[in-house]
Design a protein around this motif. Structure first.
Motif, PDB file in Angstrom:
ATOM      1  N   SER A 187     -48.270  11.647  77.759  1.00 34.62           N
ATOM      2  CA  SER A 187     -47.756  12.642  77.016  1.00 34.62           C
ATOM      3  C   SER A 187     -47.812  13.252  75.679  1.00 34.62           C
ATOM      4  O   SER A 187     -47.721  14.150  75.326  1.00 34.62           O
ATOM      5  CB  SER A 187     -45.988  12.509  77.418  1.00 34.62           C
ATOM      6  N   HIS A 188     -48.198  11.944  74.994  1.00 34.00           N
ATOM      7  CA  HIS A 188     -48.611  12.111  73.719  1.00 34.00           C
ATOM      8  C   HIS A 188     -50.200  12.406  73.437  1.00 34.00           C
ATOM      9  O   HIS A 188     -50.446  12.184  72.313  1.00 34.00           O
ATOM     10  CB  HIS A 188     -48.043  11.009  72.887  1.00 34.00           C
ATOM     11  N   GLY A 189     -51.001  12.493  74.548  1.00 32.06           N
ATOM     12  CA  GLY A 189     -52.276  12.547  74.435  1.00 32.06           C
ATOM     13  C   GLY A 189     -53.350  11.412  74.153  1.00 32.06           C
ATOM     14  O   GLY A 189     -54.383  11.749  73.841  1.00 32.06           O
ATOM     15  N   PHE A 190     -52.752  10.364  74.180  1.00 31.05           N
ATOM     16  CA  PHE A 190     -53.350   9.054  74.253  1.00 31.05           C
ATOM     17  C   PHE A 190     -53.551   8.502  75.335  1.00 31.05           C
ATOM     18  O   PHE A 190     -53.005   8.788  76.617  1.00 31.05           O
ATOM     19  CB  PHE A 190     -52.574   8.221  73.261  1.00 31.05           C
ATOM     20  N   SER A 191     -54.476   7.295  75.660  1.00 28.81           N
ATOM     21  CA  SER A 191     -54.821   6.797  76.902  1.00 28.81           C
ATOM     22  C   SER A 191     -54.395   5.170  76.786  1.00 28.81           C
ATOM     23  O   SER A 191     -54.372   4.704  75.792  1.00 28.81           O
ATOM     24  CB  SER A 191     -55.942   6.930  77.489  1.00 28.81           C
ATOM     25  N   VAL A 192     -53.658   4.610  77.993  1.00 29.83           N
ATOM     26  CA  VAL A 192     -53.482   3.363  78.122  1.00 29.83           C
ATOM     27  C   VAL A 192     -54.460   2.449  78.380  1.00 29.83           C
ATOM     28  O   VAL A 192     -55.270   2.717  79.558  1.00 29.83           O
ATOM     29  CB  VAL A 192     -52.191   3.206  79.302  1.00 29.83           C
ATOM     30  N   VAL A 193     -54.786   1.296  77.844  1.00 34.10           N
ATOM     31  CA  VAL A 193     -56.013   0.550  78.202  1.00 34.10           C
ATOM     32  C   VAL A 193     -55.435  -0.115  79.437  1.00 34.10           C
ATOM     33  O   VAL A 193     -54.443  -0.857  79.696  1.00 34.10           O
ATOM     34  CB  VAL A 193     -56.067  -0.495  77.059  1.00 34.10           C
ATOM     35  N   ARG A 194     -56.662  -0.108  80.495  1.00 30.22           N
ATOM     36  CA  ARG A 194     -55.996  -0.809  81.755  1.00 30.22           C
ATOM     37  C   ARG A 194     -56.793  -1.988  82.101  1.00 30.22           C
ATOM     38  O   ARG A 194     -56.380  -2.613  82.983  1.00 30.22           O
ATOM     39  CB  ARG A 194     -56.616   0.187  82.730  1.00 30.22           C
ATOM     40  N   ALA A 195     -57.815  -2.414  81.423  1.00 29.61           N
ATOM     41  CA  ALA A 195     -58.484  -3.760  81.452  1.00 29.61           C
ATOM     42  C   ALA A 195     -57.881  -4.822  80.969  1.00 29.61           C
ATOM     43  O   ALA A 195     -58.033  -5.819  81.350  1.00 29.61           O
ATOM     44  CB  ALA A 195     -59.987  -3.551  80.929  1.00 29.61           C
ATOM     45  N   MET A 196     -56.861  -4.594  80.021  1.00 30.84           N
ATOM     46  CA  MET A 196     -56.085  -5.492  79.603  1.00 30.84           C
ATOM     47  C   MET A 196     -54.640  -5.463  79.701  1.00 30.84           C
ATOM     48  O   MET A 196     -54.081  -4.259  79.653  1.00 30.84           O
ATOM     49  CB  MET A 196     -56.223  -5.670  77.896  1.00 30.84           C
ATOM     50  N   VAL A 197     -53.864  -6.449  80.065  1.00 31.56           N
ATOM     51  CA  VAL A 197     -52.658  -6.192  80.579  1.00 31.56           C
ATOM     52  C   VAL A 197     -51.674  -7.422  79.644  1.00 31.56           C
ATOM     53  O   VAL A 197     -52.243  -8.446  79.208  1.00 31.56           O
ATOM     54  CB  VAL A 197     -52.097  -6.511  81.984  1.00 31.56           C
ATOM     55  N   GLY A 198     -50.191  -7.221  80.035  1.00 34.59           N
ATOM     56  CA  GLY A 198     -49.233  -8.132  79.380  1.00 34.59           C
ATOM     57  C   GLY A 198     -49.402  -9.236  80.430  1.00 34.59           C
ATOM     58  O   GLY A 198     -49.993  -9.523  81.642  1.00 34.59           O
TER      59      GLY A 198
END
Length: 248
Positions: A156-167
């Protein structure tokens, strides 16, 4: 299976993670233009050892340092070196400890001197996405509720979440079940129970979510498009009423 920790184990987790939080607070005063990432790593390692703990990253899978220090487009797993920090950069520092047989893990992104408003917004959105997701960390909720909330806030703020790394889960080992993505569908994933311990860590890119791993060192994870990335991580324990943050 997600381990449910006993009260005595959670107390040991508190102690290990208190050292992580203190190390991250301590290092902030040393972050400035002209310092090398190797110097920062040495300060962190000395701090952890002085607290009676061991840096869990050092030697993990062959990783050579006590902390991961990732500058600008490096998302995570940056190896400390003679690289000098420059005015206007951002630096993510990830710290892990082992104390009395239990693990702590946390990360923050810091400004190096004066940074651009957009970089500051990236840091702020990354941090706030953690707290948006944290609203859904509670016994009886699905883990996907957290993942969806983080993704929705970031995008919603125009950025992207890294998907290859996780908690990840955390406890007697640094990485335990479950994997904790920062993206996903609400209502999906395992059911949380009181006593679950999780390392929640949004990694957010200013550009696209794709990353590449450095072929030379096998560790350094960079945003594929070269845009800056930020990282914010805390270890938490799930309770019946919400989540207790152990690294703050």
């Amino acid at each position: 299976m997600i381990v449910v920790r006993r009260a005595d184990e959670i107390e040991k987790m508190r102690a290990a993670n208190r050292i992580v939080g203190d190390a991250l607070r301590n290092i902030e005063q040393y972050i400035r233009p002209g310092v090398t990432t190797l110097e920062l790593n040495s300060i962190i390692e000395d701090f952890i050892l002085s607290a009676g703990a061991v840096p869990s990253f050092k030697g993990y899978g062959g990783f050579p340092a006590a902390s991961c220090i990732s500058v600008d487009e490096v998302v995570v797993h940056g190896i400390p070196s003679l690289r000098v920090l420059k005015e206007g950069e951002i630096v993510s520092i990830d710290v892990g400890t082992v104390f009395r047989g239990y693990n702590g893990d946390g990360a923050r992104t810091f400004a190096v001197g004066s940074i651009s408003p957009e970089k500051q917004r990236l840091i702020d959105v990354t941090r706030e996405s953690f707290f948006e997701g944290l609203k859904y960390i509670k016994a009886g909720r699905r883990l996907g509720d957290y993942s969806h909330a983080v993704q929705a806030y970031v995008e919603s703020h125009g950025f992207s979440v890294v998907r290859a790394m996780v908690g990840h889960g955390i406890g007697r080992a640094m990485h335990e079940d479950p994997e904790v993505p920062n993206y996903g569908r609400a209502g999906s994933g395992p059911m949380l129970r009181a006593g679950n311990c999780l390392a929640l860590e949004p990694m957010v890119n200013m550009g696209g979510f794709s990353v590449i791993i450095d072929s030379h060192d096998g560790w350094t994870c960079r945003a594929a498009d070269g845009n800056p990335s930020a990282h914010y991580e805390n270890t938490v324990v799930v309770t019946d009423t919400g989540a207790e943050i152990l690294t703050l």
